[in-house]
Motif scaffolding. Sequence first.
Motif, PDB file in Angstrom:
ATOM      1  N   UNK A 178       0.834  -1.210   0.000  1.00  0.00           N
ATOM      2  CA  UNK A 178       0.000   0.000   0.000  1.00  0.00           C
ATOM      3  C   UNK A 178       0.870   1.261   0.000  1.00  0.00           C
ATOM      4  N   UNK A 179       1.950   1.251   0.785  1.00  0.00           N
ATOM      5  CA  UNK A 179       2.840   2.419   0.834  1.00  0.00           C
ATOM      6  C   UNK A 179       3.487   2.662  -0.520  1.00  0.00           C
ATOM      7  N   UNK A 180       3.894   1.612  -1.202  1.00  0.00           N
ATOM      8  CA  UNK A 180       4.506   1.780  -2.528  1.00  0.00           C
ATOM      9  C   UNK A 180       3.492   2.270  -3.545  1.00  0.00           C
ATOM     10  N   UNK A 181       2.276   1.766  -3.464  1.00  0.00           N
ATOM     11  CA  UNK A 181       1.238   2.211  -4.403  1.00  0.00           C
ATOM     12  C   UNK A 181       0.860   3.669  -4.172  1.00  0.00           C
ATOM     13  N   UNK A 182       1.021   4.132  -2.937  1.00  0.00           N
ATOM     14  CA  UNK A 182       0.713   5.538  -2.635  1.00  0.00           C
ATOM     15  C   UNK A 182       1.840   6.488  -3.055  1.00  0.00           C
ATOM     16  N   UNK A 183       2.926   5.926  -3.637  1.00  0.00           N
ATOM     17  CA  UNK A 183       4.009   6.763  -4.136  1.00  0.00           C
ATOM     18  C   UNK A 183       5.089   7.069  -3.127  1.00  0.00           C
ATOM     19  N   UNK A 184       5.053   6.438  -1.978  1.00  0.00           N
ATOM     20  CA  UNK A 184       6.092   6.680  -0.975  1.00  0.00           C
ATOM     21  C   UNK A 184       7.401   6.019  -1.417  1.00  0.00           C
ATOM     22  N   UNK A 185       8.529   6.600  -1.077  1.00  0.00           N
ATOM     23  CA  UNK A 185       9.829   6.062  -1.466  1.00  0.00           C
ATOM     24  C   UNK A 185      10.027   4.637  -0.970  1.00  0.00           C
ATOM     25  N   UNK A 186      10.770   3.844  -1.746  1.00  0.00           N
ATOM     26  CA  UNK A 186      10.937   2.429  -1.419  1.00  0.00           C
ATOM     27  C   UNK A 186      11.603   2.248  -0.064  1.00  0.00           C
ATOM     28  N   UNK A 187      12.736   2.868   0.152  1.00  0.00           N
ATOM     29  CA  UNK A 187      13.477   2.685   1.399  1.00  0.00           C
ATOM     30  C   UNK A 187      12.697   3.200   2.593  1.00  0.00           C
ATOM     31  N   UNK A 188      12.054   4.339   2.429  1.00  0.00           N
ATOM     32  CA  UNK A 188      11.273   4.901   3.531  1.00  0.00           C
ATOM     33  C   UNK A 188      10.112   3.979   3.876  1.00  0.00           C
ATOM     34  N   UNK A 189       9.447   3.451   2.845  1.00  0.00           N
ATOM     35  CA  UNK A 189       8.321   2.541   3.075  1.00  0.00           C
ATOM     36  C   UNK A 189       8.781   1.280   3.794  1.00  0.00           C
ATOM     37  N   UNK A 190       9.888   0.706   3.336  1.00  0.00           N
ATOM     38  CA  UNK A 190      10.390  -0.523   3.959  1.00  0.00           C
ATOM     39  C   UNK A 190      10.757  -0.292   5.421  1.00  0.00           C
ATOM     40  N   UNK A 249       9.704   2.139   7.575  1.00  0.00           N
ATOM     41  CA  UNK A 249       8.549   2.446   8.421  1.00  0.00           C
ATOM     42  C   UNK A 249       7.686   1.215   8.665  1.00  0.00           C
ATOM     43  N   UNK A 250       7.446   0.447   7.612  1.00  0.00           N
ATOM     44  CA  UNK A 250       6.601  -0.752   7.764  1.00  0.00           C
ATOM     45  C   UNK A 250       7.297  -1.796   8.636  1.00  0.00           C
ATOM     46  N   UNK A 251       8.608  -1.928   8.507  1.00  0.00           N
ATOM     47  CA  UNK A 251       9.344  -2.899   9.331  1.00  0.00           C
ATOM     48  C   UNK A 251       9.265  -2.528  10.806  1.00  0.00           C
ATOM     49  N   UNK A 252       9.484  -1.274  11.119  1.00  0.00           N
ATOM     50  CA  UNK A 252       9.448  -0.834  12.515  1.00  0.00           C
ATOM     51  C   UNK A 252       8.067  -1.056  13.128  1.00  0.00           C
ATOM     52  N   UNK A 253       7.019  -0.699  12.406  1.00  0.00           N
ATOM     53  CA  UNK A 253       5.669  -0.844  12.956  1.00  0.00           C
ATOM     54  C   UNK A 253       5.291  -2.311  13.142  1.00  0.00           C
ATOM     55  N   UNK A 254       5.677  -3.172  12.200  1.00  0.00           N
ATOM     56  CA  UNK A 254       5.315  -4.593  12.305  1.00  0.00           C
ATOM     57  C   UNK A 254       6.123  -5.312  13.379  1.00  0.00           C
ATOM     58  N   UNK A 255       7.391  -4.958  13.557  1.00  0.00           N
ATOM     59  CA  UNK A 255       8.173  -5.570  14.630  1.00  0.00           C
ATOM     60  C   UNK A 255       7.626  -5.156  15.999  1.00  0.00           C
ATOM     61  N   UNK A 256       7.172  -3.934  16.121  1.00  0.00           N
ATOM     62  CA  UNK A 256       6.547  -3.496  17.373  1.00  0.00           C
ATOM     63  C   UNK A 256       5.248  -4.260  17.618  1.00  0.00           C
ATOM     64  N   UNK A 257       4.517  -4.537  16.556  1.00  0.00           N
ATOM     65  CA  UNK A 257       3.286  -5.313  16.683  1.00  0.00           C
ATOM     66  C   UNK A 257       3.593  -6.743  17.134  1.00  0.00           C
ATOM     67  N   UNK A 258       4.674  -7.337  16.616  1.00  0.00           N
ATOM     68  CA  UNK A 258       5.058  -8.690  17.036  1.00  0.00           C
ATOM     69  C   UNK A 258       5.459  -8.711  18.507  1.00  0.00           C
ATOM     70  N   UNK A 259       6.229  -7.721  18.944  1.00  0.00           N
ATOM     71  CA  UNK A 259       6.657  -7.669  20.344  1.00  0.00           C
ATOM     72  C   UNK A 259       5.458  -7.559  21.281  1.00  0.00           C
ATOM     73  N   UNK A 260       4.465  -6.815  20.865  1.00  0.00           N
ATOM     74  CA  UNK A 260       3.254  -6.677  21.690  1.00  0.00           C
ATOM     75  C   UNK A 260       2.524  -8.019  21.794  1.00  0.00           C
ATOM     76  N   UNK A 261       2.424  -8.735  20.669  1.00  0.00           N
ATOM     77  CA  UNK A 261       1.775 -10.048  20.697  1.00  0.00           C
ATOM     78  C   UNK A 261       2.562 -11.057  21.503  1.00  0.00           C
ATOM     79  N   UNK A 262       3.887 -10.975  21.477  1.00  0.00           N
ATOM     80  CA  UNK A 262       4.711 -11.912  22.238  1.00  0.00           C
ATOM     81  C   UNK A 262       4.522 -11.723  23.742  1.00  0.00           C
ATOM     82  N   UNK A 263       4.445 -10.486  24.173  1.00  0.00           N
ATOM     83  CA  UNK A 263       4.236 -10.221  25.596  1.00  0.00           C
ATOM     84  C   UNK A 263       2.939 -10.850  26.077  1.00  0.00           C
TER      85      UNK A 263
END
Length: 806
Positions: A392-404, A406-420
Amino acid sequence: MFATTEECCSTQLIDGDGTFNDIGTERFIKEIKLAECGLSYAMVSIMGPQSSGKSTLLNHLFYTNFREMDAFKGRSQTTKGIWMAKCAGIQPCTLIMDLEGTDGRERGEDDTAFEKQSALFALAVSDIVLINMWCHDIGREQAANKPLLKTVFQVMMRLFSPRKTTLMFVIRDKTRTPLENLEPVLREDIQKIWDSVPKPLAHKETPLSDFFNVEVVALSSYEEKEELFKEQVANLRQRFFHSIAPGGLAGDRRGVVPASGFLFSAQQIWKVIKENKDLDLPAHKVMVATVRCEEIANEKYSGFTANERWCLLEEAVQSGPVAGFGKKLNSILYSCLSEYDAEVAYFDEGVRSSKRKMLEEKLLQLVQPAYNSMLGHLRSGTLEKFKEAFEKALNDGEGFSVSARNCTESCMALFDEGYEDAVVELSNWDSSKVRDKLHRDIDAHVGSVRVAKLSELTSSYEAKMNEALSGPVEALLDGANDGTWPSIKKLLQRETESAVSGLCSALSGFDMDEKEKEKMLMRLEDYARGVVETKTREEAGRALIHMKDRFSTLFSHDSDSMPRVWTGKEDIRAITKTARSASLKLLAVMAAIRLDDNVDNIENTLASALLDTKNNAVATDRSITTFDPLASSTWEQVPPAKTLITPVQCKSLWRQFRAETEYTEANKRNNNWLPPPWAIVALIVLGFNEFMTLLRNPLYLGAIFVGFLIVKALWVQLDISGEFRNGALPGLLSVSTKFLPTVMNLLKKLAEEGKMPATNNSQANQSVASKSFQNGSTRSNTSLSASSGITASGNGNECSSPVKEE
């Protein structure tokens, strides 16, 4: 006391009071004819806890008839003392000893003295000792017979000379724990026991391998998986065939007593063991605590496995993530351990603590697959969410590196929350491996998308370059002149700079290092150059066609590009020379790739070798001593990689070109179709009689007229003059292939004309004339193509005969 069933014979060797059965044993040995065996016999014994299925195992393994416990009457002592039997169907002769089980309640406080004595006796006389133990007992001090083995090792070294005995640990009711994980634990325990045993000076440095070979096997539950148990026992039985042969279970045994002296040897060994005062056992209370705590722990473990809350949680986690998984599982685990603590409160503290720890380990081992499933669902779900967010971020025209990022940071935080939310408090399990796996999966997905995006971007710019260069290069080469290659270089530079600039801007969003970006830009530049070189090689392959087209254009048109009107006063030689010079210029342009600033002498070489008639004449007269500049496969100052048409090929092409254009020149020089005057006079004189015959017979004249019309029609349809314009051989080939279809077409047209009404004759004539014109034009083009094909087929071969120069 003594019984036989088919091949199996059994007797009680030592009764429950420790009395050796001399008479019964002697009768047994005579019955099985043991004395005849010499050294070819094997002795196998089994020891282990009471009611652990030792007799059942022996009966299935060796086809013996030892008495088995009746489970419906409760758990009680079945085998008393030591029983012996001859196994059925195994060679060599194999004797089996079934020992009274350890930890039996029937003997009371002093039970362990006889247990130690019987175990030591078994080790002393046996080649193979089976140690029957439950899978869940591995690692325990009492249930795994560790103290028993420790005392036996120590006393055995003091009483008897070393002999090689095989200890086969039979793990009963195997769980899901792999055997390769259980076996190292057992071997390590045995080695520790051996190392801790005080040794006499004679055996101070003697390794365990001098006394024992350790083997480990595992069997499934007889009650729950009877068929699998029988299959595994059948496989184990095969290992006891030829057990004393080299490589067998007891292949390296030592100190074997001959079969005729076995009874006396056994009596003396038991006597020494009975008189030994050092075989006192640890306090029975500790052993009772061990057994009772073990029973309670097993009950709580069984209760946990049947717990409805646990079963529902385990089932739910198999299909997907469960909210509050850790909280629910911790509640069930703490409830089970609290019940255990309440029931073992009055037993020995050390024993109950060790058994509690073992219960915790078993419970954690049970719930770990569900925990791993929970983490697996959490990891896969997080990965899918990352993919969706990233796309979705790439389709919205956001830069590749920036999208990767931001999405990585948010998803890893989501995993840590589920692990707890899934943590099991009793465990010290580390989720870093799962987290690292998720991070690797995300990086791999980002890498694959990156490769795909870069490939798509590169392909797009390459397609643009191909479209921007192919057509213009072809047009520039078609009008080859002195400015062709400078124009091509300018075109290549302009389009390359434009494409490189666009690609560089597009790559800025990928956060690439300069070296990688530079490589991609260099590849694009190389691709653009490759497009130009490929196109020039294609056009060079059609050089003869281009030369003939150039010659035909200049020969048929004046300097104002208007069609020439031939009056017979034109200087045909000059026009031909100009047209050929232009064609030679085209050949020189196409002979090599000139994208660099290097200077060559190709045009002058071709002109001096092919157009200078005087020099050619002199060279012909002095062919023996004169060097031919075109007799080479390379051009001076031109690398082979940049050569499109070699000098030899240029010479061959020029010969073909001359041969195929001489007809046009000759045709224009002799544009009068009438024969010479002397030929006309000869025709009149010699054909006078035939002329008079025609006048006297008008039918001949009509036939000649009809023949003239047919020949004229064929002449027009076949376009004879057009076909032979490119040479005699191509003309003959083209006419011969079209002659029969043209005749059939004329006959068909005549038949159609005869059927049409007279009112439509004029319209039909016009249609036929139009079609004739079109057919003539088509055949002219076909003839040119055929001629070009024949000429092209000769490009690879040099003409062997010289062509006359103008």
